[in-house]
Design a protein around this motif. Structure first.
Motif, short mmCIF file in Angstrom:
data_model
loop_
_atom_site.label_atom_id
_atom_site.label_comp_id
_atom_site.label_asym_id
_atom_site.label_seq_id
_atom_site.Cartn_x
_atom_site.Cartn_y
_atom_site.Cartn_z
N PRO A 43 47.12 20.08 65.04
CA PRO A 43 45.83 20.04 64.36
C PRO A 43 45.90 20.44 62.89
O PRO A 43 45.01 20.10 62.11
CB PRO A 43 44.98 21.03 65.16
CG PRO A 43 45.96 21.94 65.81
CD PRO A 43 47.16 21.09 66.11
N GLU A 44 46.97 21.15 62.49
CA GLU A 44 47.09 21.59 61.10
C GLU A 44 47.58 20.49 60.18
O GLU A 44 47.54 20.63 58.95
CB GLU A 44 48.02 22.79 60.99
CG GLU A 44 49.47 22.55 61.35
CD GLU A 44 49.77 22.78 62.83
OE1 GLU A 44 50.96 23.01 63.15
OE2 GLU A 44 48.83 22.74 63.66
N THR A 45 48.05 19.36 60.74
CA THR A 45 48.43 18.21 59.92
C THR A 45 47.39 17.11 60.10
O THR A 45 46.58 17.15 61.02
CB THR A 45 49.82 17.67 60.31
OG1 THR A 45 49.76 17.17 61.66
CG2 THR A 45 50.87 18.76 60.21
N ALA A 46 47.41 16.11 59.23
CA ALA A 46 46.40 15.06 59.31
C ALA A 46 46.83 13.82 58.52
O ALA A 46 47.60 13.91 57.56
CB ALA A 46 45.06 15.57 58.77
N TRP A 47 46.33 12.69 58.96
CA TRP A 47 46.37 11.47 58.13
C TRP A 47 45.25 11.64 57.11
O TRP A 47 44.11 11.91 57.47
CB TRP A 47 46.14 10.24 58.98
CG TRP A 47 45.81 8.99 58.20
CD1 TRP A 47 46.42 8.55 57.06
CD2 TRP A 47 44.80 8.01 58.51
NE1 TRP A 47 45.85 7.37 56.63
CE2 TRP A 47 44.85 7.01 57.51
CE3 TRP A 47 43.87 7.89 59.54
CZ2 TRP A 47 44.00 5.92 57.51
CZ3 TRP A 47 43.02 6.79 59.53
CH2 TRP A 47 43.09 5.81 58.53
N SER A 48 45.58 11.50 55.84
CA SER A 48 44.58 11.63 54.77
C SER A 48 44.58 10.36 53.93
O SER A 48 45.63 9.92 53.46
CB SER A 48 44.92 12.83 53.88
OG SER A 48 44.00 12.94 52.80
N VAL A 49 43.41 9.76 53.75
CA VAL A 49 43.32 8.59 52.88
C VAL A 49 43.25 9.06 51.43
O VAL A 49 42.93 10.23 51.16
CB VAL A 49 42.09 7.71 53.23
CG1 VAL A 49 42.12 7.33 54.70
CG2 VAL A 49 40.79 8.42 52.90
N PRO A 50 43.57 8.21 50.46
CA PRO A 50 43.54 8.63 49.06
C PRO A 50 42.14 9.06 48.61
O PRO A 50 41.13 8.62 49.17
CB PRO A 50 43.98 7.36 48.32
CG PRO A 50 44.74 6.56 49.33
CD PRO A 50 44.07 6.84 50.63
#
Length: 218
Positions: A43-50
């Protein structure tokens, strides 16, 4: 060669991830916010869009094995903590497109529907209205494309972040066992390797985040 081929085909439900876009990161590594961070169980990582993205229309594509696609799992936002969850936009509505890969490597659409996602922390498991069957008459599996149709706005930042996405598979109806005689051609092996390039790269990217000194060529 047979062992390698079997490992590639009989893998987890989602062994690789490809995205429309992801936020570049200098300090933590270029691929820190890529699609692999949405299938690592953390949960501490994520896919992030620009940051400049409109969020709607962005997508992530997950490789899957043969079977029935019955449910999807979603952690709607960046679930590192309460603040990170509310600070960034979260998934409100997803378009789920399921594709089956035929023996000529063509992707055939076999299911499509929209699902609503609640604005809450933690994993949400959402049943699909109609199961989609992948790989019925094919040597290959398929892929699920999750398209962002709407988001909950973030308190402080404009770009969507999603900690986890998953595909839940059911067993296919029983089929006659296939009989294979002779060896496997070089062309088939090459096709399988090319088909799973994203999975191999995702494994390398995830390992490089935990061991920055990792070196090699993908």
């Amino acid at each position: 060669m047979f062992v390698l081929l079997a490992l590639l085909v009989v893998g987890p439900a989602h062994a690789g991830a490809k995205t429309s876009a992801f936020q570049a990161e200098n300090k933590k590594g270029t691929n820190y916010w890529n699609g692999g961070s949405a299938i690592d169980g953390k949960p501490e990582t994520a896919w992030s869009v620009p940051g400049e993205s409109a969020n709607k229309g962005e997508w992530i594509e997950l490789d899957i094995t043969k079977g029935n696609v019955e449910k999807i799992g979603v952690v709607a936002g960046w679930d590192k903590d309460e603040d990170s969850f509310k600070d960034y936009p979260r998934v409100k509505k997803l378009r789920v497109e399921v594709y089956s890969i035929d023996n000529s490597q063509e992707a055939l659409l076999v299911g499509s529907e929209s699902v609503d996602v609640a604005d809450q922390r933690g994993l949400q498991i959402i049943p699909l209205a109609k199961k989609a069957v992948v790989g019925t008459d094919s040597f290959f599996g398929g892929k699920v494309k999750l398209i962002i149709e709407d988001v909950y706005e973030g308190n402080d930042y404009p770009n969507l972040r999603v900690s986890e996405l998953a595909v839940y598979m059911g067993e296919m109806d029983a089929m006659p066992a296939a009989t294979v005689e002779g060896g496997i051609s070089k062309d088939i092996i090459t096709k399988v390797l090319k088909r799973h390039q994203n999975e191999i790269r995702s494994c390398y990217d995830q390992a490089s985040r935990t061991k920055p000194t990792l070196a090699g060529k993908v």
